[in-house]
Structure formats: C-alpha cells, structure tokens
Design a protein around this motif. Structure first.
Motif, PDB file in Angstrom:
ATOM      1  N   GLY A  79      -9.273 -46.114 -35.031  1.00 49.98           N
ATOM      2  CA  GLY A  79      -9.503 -47.372 -34.329  1.00 49.98           C
ATOM      3  C   GLY A  79     -10.153 -47.227 -32.971  1.00 49.98           C
ATOM      4  O   GLY A  79     -10.244 -48.209 -32.219  1.00 49.98           O
ATOM      5  N   ASP A  80     -10.623 -46.021 -32.653  1.00 50.58           N
ATOM      6  CA  ASP A  80     -11.261 -45.801 -31.351  1.00 50.58           C
ATOM      7  C   ASP A  80     -12.741 -46.175 -31.385  1.00 50.58           C
ATOM      8  O   ASP A  80     -13.309 -46.490 -32.436  1.00 50.58           O
ATOM      9  CB  ASP A  80     -11.102 -44.337 -30.930  1.00 50.58           C
ATOM     10  N   THR A  81     -13.389 -46.079 -30.233  1.00 50.17           N
ATOM     11  CA  THR A  81     -14.803 -46.445 -30.107  1.00 50.17           C
ATOM     12  C   THR A  81     -15.696 -45.494 -30.884  1.00 50.17           C
ATOM     13  O   THR A  81     -15.525 -44.273 -30.833  1.00 50.17           O
ATOM     14  CB  THR A  81     -15.218 -46.420 -28.623  1.00 50.17           C
ATOM     15  N   ASP A  82     -16.665 -46.055 -31.598  1.00 51.31           N
ATOM     16  CA  ASP A  82     -17.667 -45.257 -32.302  1.00 51.31           C
ATOM     17  C   ASP A  82     -18.740 -44.851 -31.293  1.00 51.31           C
ATOM     18  O   ASP A  82     -19.440 -45.708 -30.746  1.00 51.31           O
ATOM     19  CB  ASP A  82     -18.271 -46.077 -33.435  1.00 51.31           C
ATOM     20  N   LEU A  83     -18.856 -43.557 -31.021  1.00 50.53           N
ATOM     21  CA  LEU A  83     -19.824 -43.088 -30.028  1.00 50.53           C
ATOM     22  C   LEU A  83     -21.261 -43.408 -30.427  1.00 50.53           C
ATOM     23  O   LEU A  83     -22.128 -43.559 -29.557  1.00 50.53           O
ATOM     24  CB  LEU A  83     -19.669 -41.577 -29.834  1.00 50.53           C
ATOM     25  N   VAL A  84     -21.513 -43.523 -31.709  1.00 48.12           N
ATOM     26  CA  VAL A  84     -22.870 -43.820 -32.166  1.00 48.12           C
ATOM     27  C   VAL A  84     -23.315 -45.193 -31.683  1.00 48.12           C
ATOM     28  O   VAL A  84     -24.499 -45.405 -31.391  1.00 48.12           O
ATOM     29  CB  VAL A  84     -22.938 -43.741 -33.710  1.00 48.12           C
ATOM     30  N   ASP A  85     -22.382 -46.109 -31.583  1.00 43.97           N
ATOM     31  CA  ASP A  85     -22.708 -47.472 -31.157  1.00 43.97           C
ATOM     32  C   ASP A  85     -22.501 -47.690 -29.662  1.00 43.97           C
ATOM     33  O   ASP A  85     -22.799 -48.771 -29.150  1.00 43.97           O
ATOM     34  CB  ASP A  85     -21.848 -48.487 -31.931  1.00 43.97           C
ATOM     35  N   ALA A  86     -21.985 -46.673 -28.975  1.00 41.81           N
ATOM     36  CA  ALA A  86     -21.702 -46.808 -27.544  1.00 41.81           C
ATOM     37  C   ALA A  86     -22.946 -46.486 -26.713  1.00 41.81           C
ATOM     38  O   ALA A  86     -23.948 -45.982 -27.223  1.00 41.81           O
ATOM     39  CB  ALA A  86     -20.543 -45.900 -27.152  1.00 41.81           C
ATOM     40  N   THR A  87     -22.874 -46.772 -25.431  1.00 43.84           N
ATOM     41  CA  THR A  87     -23.989 -46.509 -24.519  1.00 43.84           C
ATOM     42  C   THR A  87     -23.570 -45.475 -23.478  1.00 43.84           C
ATOM     43  O   THR A  87     -22.450 -44.974 -23.485  1.00 43.84           O
ATOM     44  CB  THR A  87     -24.432 -47.807 -23.825  1.00 43.84           C
ATOM     45  N   GLY A  88     -24.482 -45.169 -22.575  1.00 45.53           N
ATOM     46  CA  GLY A  88     -24.178 -44.226 -21.500  1.00 45.53           C
ATOM     47  C   GLY A  88     -24.061 -42.804 -22.006  1.00 45.53           C
ATOM     48  O   GLY A  88     -24.846 -42.346 -22.838  1.00 45.53           O
ATOM     49  N   ALA A  89     -23.058 -42.106 -21.512  1.00 41.88           N
ATOM     50  CA  ALA A  89     -22.880 -40.701 -21.851  1.00 41.88           C
ATOM     51  C   ALA A  89     -22.686 -40.479 -23.348  1.00 41.88           C
ATOM     52  O   ALA A  89     -22.997 -39.410 -23.877  1.00 41.88           O
ATOM     53  CB  ALA A  89     -21.689 -40.129 -21.082  1.00 41.88           C
ATOM     54  N   ALA A  90     -22.177 -41.497 -24.053  1.00 44.80           N
ATOM     55  CA  ALA A  90     -21.918 -41.367 -25.483  1.00 44.80           C
ATOM     56  C   ALA A  90     -23.184 -41.130 -26.287  1.00 44.80           C
ATOM     57  O   ALA A  90     -23.139 -40.565 -27.382  1.00 44.80           O
ATOM     58  CB  ALA A  90     -21.202 -42.616 -26.002  1.00 44.80           C
ATOM     59  N   THR A  91     -24.339 -41.518 -25.747  1.00 43.93           N
ATOM     60  CA  THR A  91     -25.592 -41.357 -26.483  1.00 43.93           C
ATOM     61  C   THR A  91     -25.982 -39.891 -26.650  1.00 43.93           C
ATOM     62  O   THR A  91     -26.864 -39.578 -27.444  1.00 43.93           O
ATOM     63  CB  THR A  91     -26.739 -42.101 -25.770  1.00 43.93           C
ATOM     64  N   LEU A  92     -25.312 -38.998 -25.937  1.00 41.31           N
ATOM     65  CA  LEU A  92     -25.604 -37.571 -26.066  1.00 41.31           C
ATOM     66  C   LEU A  92     -25.399 -37.077 -27.491  1.00 41.31           C
ATOM     67  O   LEU A  92     -26.069 -36.142 -27.940  1.00 41.31           O
ATOM     68  CB  LEU A  92     -24.710 -36.768 -25.110  1.00 41.31           C
ATOM     69  N   ILE A  93     -24.501 -37.741 -28.222  1.00 41.78           N
ATOM     70  CA  ILE A  93     -24.192 -37.289 -29.574  1.00 41.78           C
ATOM     71  C   ILE A  93     -25.407 -37.378 -30.499  1.00 41.78           C
ATOM     72  O   ILE A  93     -25.541 -36.583 -31.435  1.00 41.78           O
ATOM     73  CB  ILE A  93     -23.002 -38.097 -30.153  1.00 41.78           C
ATOM     74  N   LYS A  94     -26.298 -38.328 -30.237  1.00 45.20           N
ATOM     75  CA  LYS A  94     -27.431 -38.547 -31.143  1.00 45.20           C
ATOM     76  C   LYS A  94     -28.454 -37.410 -31.115  1.00 45.20           C
ATOM     77  O   LYS A  94     -28.790 -36.859 -32.172  1.00 45.20           O
ATOM     78  CB  LYS A  94     -28.089 -39.892 -30.840  1.00 45.20           C
ATOM     79  N   PRO A  95     -28.985 -37.016 -29.947  1.00 44.41           N
ATOM     80  CA  PRO A  95     -29.929 -35.895 -29.962  1.00 44.41           C
ATOM     81  C   PRO A  95     -29.286 -34.590 -30.407  1.00 44.41           C
ATOM     82  O   PRO A  95     -29.933 -33.766 -31.072  1.00 44.41           O
ATOM     83  CB  PRO A  95     -30.426 -35.819 -28.512  1.00 44.41           C
ATOM     84  N   LEU A  96     -28.030 -34.383 -30.047  1.00 39.86           N
ATOM     85  CA  LEU A  96     -27.346 -33.167 -30.505  1.00 39.86           C
ATOM     86  C   LEU A  96     -27.227 -33.166 -32.024  1.00 39.86           C
ATOM     87  O   LEU A  96     -27.421 -32.138 -32.675  1.00 39.86           O
ATOM     88  CB  LEU A  96     -25.957 -33.064 -29.870  1.00 39.86           C
ATOM     89  N   GLY A  97     -26.918 -34.330 -32.588  1.00 44.57           N
ATOM     90  CA  GLY A  97     -26.807 -34.426 -34.037  1.00 44.57           C
ATOM     91  C   GLY A  97     -28.120 -34.132 -34.739  1.00 44.57           C
ATOM     92  O   GLY A  97     -28.141 -33.478 -35.789  1.00 44.57           O
ATOM     93  N   LEU A  98     -29.234 -34.578 -34.158  1.00 44.66           N
ATOM     94  CA  LEU A  98     -30.540 -34.341 -34.768  1.00 44.66           C
ATOM     95  C   LEU A  98     -30.944 -32.864 -34.704  1.00 44.66           C
ATOM     96  O   LEU A  98     -31.800 -32.424 -35.471  1.00 44.66           O
ATOM     97  CB  LEU A  98     -31.604 -35.200 -34.084  1.00 44.66           C
TER      98      LEU A  98
END
Length: 198
Positions: A92-111
């Motif tokens: 039930g926590d925040t999905d980092l994929v849909d979050a902004t700010g520092a959470a967006t780091l997950i996307k380039p790392l994932g790619l």
C-alpha cells in the motif's frame, strides 16, 4: 583446462538467474504486477543477474568490458529497486514509478538493465553461437517494451529467450588455462652425452 569454484559459480549463474527471473515474470503474468511473491522472486533473480554481469565482464576485455561493468552496476541497482518497489506497492505504499522528484531515479537505473544485456551481446560476438548472441540482443530490446508496458506474455517470452541464450553461452563458457610448467625448470640446460657440463 581447469575449472575453479569461482568459474563454476559465474558460469552456473548463466543457467540459474534467467530461470529465476522467468519464474518471477510467470508469477507477475498470472497474479498481477503488484504481486509480492513475484516481487520477492524478482529481487532474487535481479541479484542473480548481478553475478551474470560479472561473468559477461570476464568474457570481455578493454573499454567495452569496462563500460559493461559500469552500466551493469547501475542496471543491477535499478532491477533490484524495481523488485523492492513492487513489494512496497503490494503493502500500500507509494509507487516510485508514478512519483516525482528523487523517485524518478528508478527509471534510468531500470533502463540500464536491458542496456546491460545488449552490451553483453556485443561482448559475446565471436565467443558464443551467433544465434545465441542475436537472441540475447533481441531480448534486450524487447525487455523494456514488455516490462514498461506490463505485457505479461511478452515478458515471459523474453525471459524464456534469455534462458535459452545465456544457457548456450554457459555451455561454451571458457575456463581458465591450466598453469604452465615452471619456467625455471624449463631453463635448466642438460649436458649432451659424452661431454662435460662445462
């Protein structure tokens, strides 16, 4: 040729990690992309792929191997992060994929993870069957399509292809050469019959 425990571990990861990740995506495809069990298996598979990265780096050399190591380190971090993100979402926590700010780091790392697979295919050219290298490269390109789009059947197909491609690499993975004879022993001259050693 000899095989050390480290060699066997690194080569074995080419069989184990893709199979574990295939299991994770089978669970995602059948239970949903926020399934906690699938996420746990995902994390274990991602850790296994970190060892696969080391195996691929040892099969390369020069600048390409160095680039693969750096990109692979980021990719491993991103892949593990996505697994833990799914665990958080299942609670039930925040999905980092849909979050902004520092959470967006997950996307380039994932790619960086599929990029690692693509670079691995480049490293393996001439060192593994051409069909396996091609299959690895195609899988790398299809990976983000399947996982960003949450296309379950494609994710399963991609991982099945990786099991096949990396398994073929493992079967042809070179081992370290046996230690050569002591150079000092080879350098000792022997006297010819009938002559002194002077």
């Amino acid at each position: 040729m000899t095989s050390t425990p480290l060699d066997r571990l690194l080569t074995g990861s080419l069989f184990v990690a893709p199979a574990v990740y295939l299991t994770a995506d089978l669970l995602y495809a059948t239970r949903g992309w926020d399934d906690p069990t699938a996420a746990v298996v995902h994390v274990l598979g991602a850790v296994g792929y970190t060892i696969v990265l080391v195996r691929l780096v040892t099969l390369g050399d020069g600048v390409l191997a160095a680039v693969l190591l750096v990109v692979g380190a980021f990719g491993a971090a991103g892949d593990v992060a996505y697994g833990f993100n799914t665990i958080h979402v299942s609670l039930g926590d925040t999905d980092l994929v849909d979050a902004t700010g520092a959470a967006t780091l997950i996307k380039p790392l994932g790619l960086c993870f599929p990029l690692t697979l693509l670079l691995g295919a480049v490293v393996l050219r001439g060192k593994a069957p051409t069909w396996a290298v091609t299959l690895l490269a195609v899988s790398a390109l299809a990976w983000p399509v399947a996982h960003i789009g949450n296309i379950g059947w494609l994710a399963v197909a991609v991982n099945a292809a990786l099991v096949t491609a990396l398994g073929a690499v493992a079967l042809q993975s070179p081992t370290r050469p046996a230690a050569s004879a002591s150079p000092s022993a080879a350098a000792i001259p022997t006297a010819e019959p009938g002559r002194s050693g002077r």
